[in-house]
Scaffold this active site. Structure first.
Site, mmCIF file in Angstrom:
data_model
loop_
_atom_site.group_PDB
_atom_site.id
_atom_site.type_symbol
_atom_site.label_atom_id
_atom_site.label_comp_id
_atom_site.label_asym_id
_atom_site.label_seq_id
_atom_site.Cartn_x
_atom_site.Cartn_y
_atom_site.Cartn_z
ATOM 1 N N ASP A 114 6.102 -15.007 -22.902
ATOM 2 C CA ASP A 114 6.030 -13.814 -22.068
ATOM 3 C C ASP A 114 4.775 -13.060 -22.467
ATOM 4 O O ASP A 114 4.638 -12.642 -23.622
ATOM 5 C CB ASP A 114 7.281 -12.952 -22.298
ATOM 6 C CG ASP A 114 7.306 -11.696 -21.431
ATOM 7 O OD1 ASP A 114 6.285 -11.382 -20.798
ATOM 8 O OD2 ASP A 114 8.355 -11.028 -21.408
ATOM 9 N N LEU A 115 3.853 -12.892 -21.535
ATOM 10 C CA LEU A 115 2.592 -12.216 -21.849
ATOM 11 C C LEU A 115 2.797 -10.810 -22.401
ATOM 12 O O LEU A 115 1.949 -10.298 -23.131
ATOM 13 C CB LEU A 115 1.707 -12.133 -20.604
ATOM 14 C CG LEU A 115 0.855 -13.345 -20.265
ATOM 15 C CD1 LEU A 115 0.153 -13.117 -18.937
ATOM 16 C CD2 LEU A 115 -0.156 -13.632 -21.364
ATOM 17 N N ALA A 135 -0.836 -13.906 -13.786
ATOM 18 C CA ALA A 135 -0.969 -12.536 -13.281
ATOM 19 C C ALA A 135 0.085 -12.298 -12.211
ATOM 20 O O ALA A 135 0.688 -13.240 -11.700
ATOM 21 C CB ALA A 135 -2.356 -12.298 -12.679
ATOM 22 N N TYR A 140 -3.046 -3.782 -6.938
ATOM 23 C CA TYR A 140 -3.437 -5.075 -7.490
ATOM 24 C C TYR A 140 -4.917 -5.086 -7.862
ATOM 25 O O TYR A 140 -5.297 -5.486 -8.973
ATOM 26 C CB TYR A 140 -3.144 -6.189 -6.477
ATOM 27 C CG TYR A 140 -3.795 -7.502 -6.824
ATOM 28 C CD1 TYR A 140 -3.324 -8.275 -7.885
ATOM 29 C CD2 TYR A 140 -4.890 -7.972 -6.104
ATOM 30 C CE1 TYR A 140 -3.922 -9.479 -8.215
ATOM 31 C CE2 TYR A 140 -5.487 -9.179 -6.422
ATOM 32 C CZ TYR A 140 -5.003 -9.925 -7.481
ATOM 33 O OH TYR A 140 -5.616 -11.124 -7.810
ATOM 34 N N PHE A 186 -12.668 -15.269 -4.673
ATOM 35 C CA PHE A 186 -12.315 -14.779 -3.356
ATOM 36 C C PHE A 186 -11.074 -15.584 -2.939
ATOM 37 O O PHE A 186 -10.481 -16.275 -3.759
ATOM 38 C CB PHE A 186 -13.490 -14.938 -2.397
ATOM 39 C CG PHE A 186 -14.543 -13.864 -2.591
ATOM 40 C CD1 PHE A 186 -14.801 -12.919 -1.613
ATOM 41 C CD2 PHE A 186 -15.274 -13.786 -3.782
ATOM 42 C CE1 PHE A 186 -15.746 -11.924 -1.795
ATOM 43 C CE2 PHE A 186 -16.221 -12.797 -3.972
ATOM 44 C CZ PHE A 186 -16.460 -11.857 -2.981
ATOM 45 N N ASN A 187 -10.635 -15.488 -1.710
ATOM 46 C CA ASN A 187 -9.408 -16.175 -1.320
ATOM 47 C C ASN A 187 -9.558 -17.685 -1.469
ATOM 48 O O ASN A 187 -10.612 -18.249 -1.184
ATOM 49 C CB ASN A 187 -9.044 -15.844 0.127
ATOM 50 C CG ASN A 187 -8.591 -14.416 0.283
ATOM 51 O OD1 ASN A 187 -9.389 -13.495 0.173
ATOM 52 N ND2 ASN A 187 -7.312 -14.216 0.528
ATOM 53 N N ARG A 240 -11.766 -13.676 5.811
ATOM 54 C CA ARG A 240 -11.804 -13.907 4.375
ATOM 55 C C ARG A 240 -12.720 -15.083 4.044
ATOM 56 O O ARG A 240 -12.948 -15.970 4.874
ATOM 57 C CB ARG A 240 -10.404 -14.197 3.838
ATOM 58 C CG ARG A 240 -9.415 -13.027 3.956
ATOM 59 C CD ARG A 240 -9.772 -11.921 2.974
ATOM 60 N NE ARG A 240 -8.796 -10.832 3.001
ATOM 61 C CZ ARG A 240 -8.925 -9.741 3.738
ATOM 62 N NH1 ARG A 240 -9.961 -9.606 4.557
ATOM 63 N NH2 ARG A 240 -8.021 -8.778 3.689
#
Length: 281
Positions: free
Chosen positions: A30-31, A54, A120, A146-147, A182
């Site tokens: 667990d971070l 993340a 975020y 990027f995406n 995007r």
């Protein structure tokens, strides 16, 4: 990277998954628990670290969890690594192009002003700033992807949602903001760039956009899926899927990345969508 002679070890928040995953060795951690992170680092003694963990879904409802995992969790990892007698040769942290927010520039470079427009994005910029405390103690670099998309991406992300609707031959799909474009990359290209950066000493202390430099509209993704699948779908705009602070145009400038890492063969959006549509999962 296992194909490049590395033994790959990852972590999982789910101990059950850590015991059954067959791709690489996975250890439970667990971070947000520094002792667990330190234990894994001591056991593995990594020579290279790619930090991908993340809260990555922009619309994640637990705002505190976004900040805790993305900033405090990353700090726990960096603190554990820097306390090791032998530091890793390279530590790559993944941030996000969302830190640029809405900009009046059509193509964004690493030197452009950051203007995060959601929690975020703020958490990712906070992670970048926090990591500066460690840059002079070990080789830390930051990637701003990027995406990107591909097989295996969670269905709550936009492209997998669209692909899944076409694969199941749905009659309609409900979407939010459709007037967005995007910079999409194939996940296979992104992984190749991250692996290359990790082994470049000159990348330490630097920030790199991971991008294609090409905008792709939501409508074009739908059009390509229709052409490949031969299936027509009706798009219904659902206000509950719309975000007030959604970034309208997000396109990256890859020049800095290409200058240090070279140009890796890229996939077209059609290549990626065909790969996703042809998968059985």
């Amino acid at each position: 990277m296992s194909g490049q002679g590395f033994d790959v070890v990852g972590t999982s928040h789910d101990p059950v998954r850590a015991n059954v995953d067959g791709f690489c060795q996975l250890l439970p951690a667990d971070l947000l628990n520094f002792d667990e992170v330190m234990s894994v680092v001591r056991e593995v003694r990594p020579t290279h670290v790619v930090h991908l963990a993340a809260i990555s879904f922009v619309a994640h409802e637990d705002v505190r969890e976004i900040y805790d995992v993305n900033i405090v969790g990353t700090r726990n990892l960096l603190r554990a690594l820097v306390e090791m007698p032998e530091k890793p040769d390279g530590v790559l942290l993944t941030s996000s192009a969302n830190v640029y927010g809405n900009s009046d520039r059509e193509v964004l470079a690493e030197t452009d002003v950051v203007n995060p427009a959601n929690d975020y994005a703020v958490s990712k910029l906070g992670m970048e700033l926090m990591s500066r405390q460690f840059v002079h103690r070990m080789n830390v670099m930051i990637a701003r992807p990027f995406n990107y998309t591909g097989r295996g991406q969670a269905g709550n992300f936009l492209v997998p949602k669209i692909v899944d609707h076409f694969k199941s031959r749905q009659r309609v799909i409900e979407l939010g903001n459709v007037d967005v474009s995007r910079d999409f990359s194939d996940v296979r290209s992104v992984v190749a760039y991250l692996a290359r950066l990790l082994e470049l000493p000159q990348a330490s202390g630097q920030v790199y956009n991971i991008c294609s430099g090409r905008p792709v509209s939501l409508q074009s993704i739908i059009d390509i899926c229709e052409r490949i699948s031969g299936h027509k779908i009706e798009v219904i705009i659902n206000p509950k899927f719309q975000r007030a602070n959604d970034v309208k145009m997000l396109v990256g400038n890859p020049h800095k990345l290409h200058a240090v890492a070279g140009v890796i063969d890229t996939f077209t959006m059609e290549d990626t969508l065909r790969w996703m549509l042809d998968s059985e999962a």
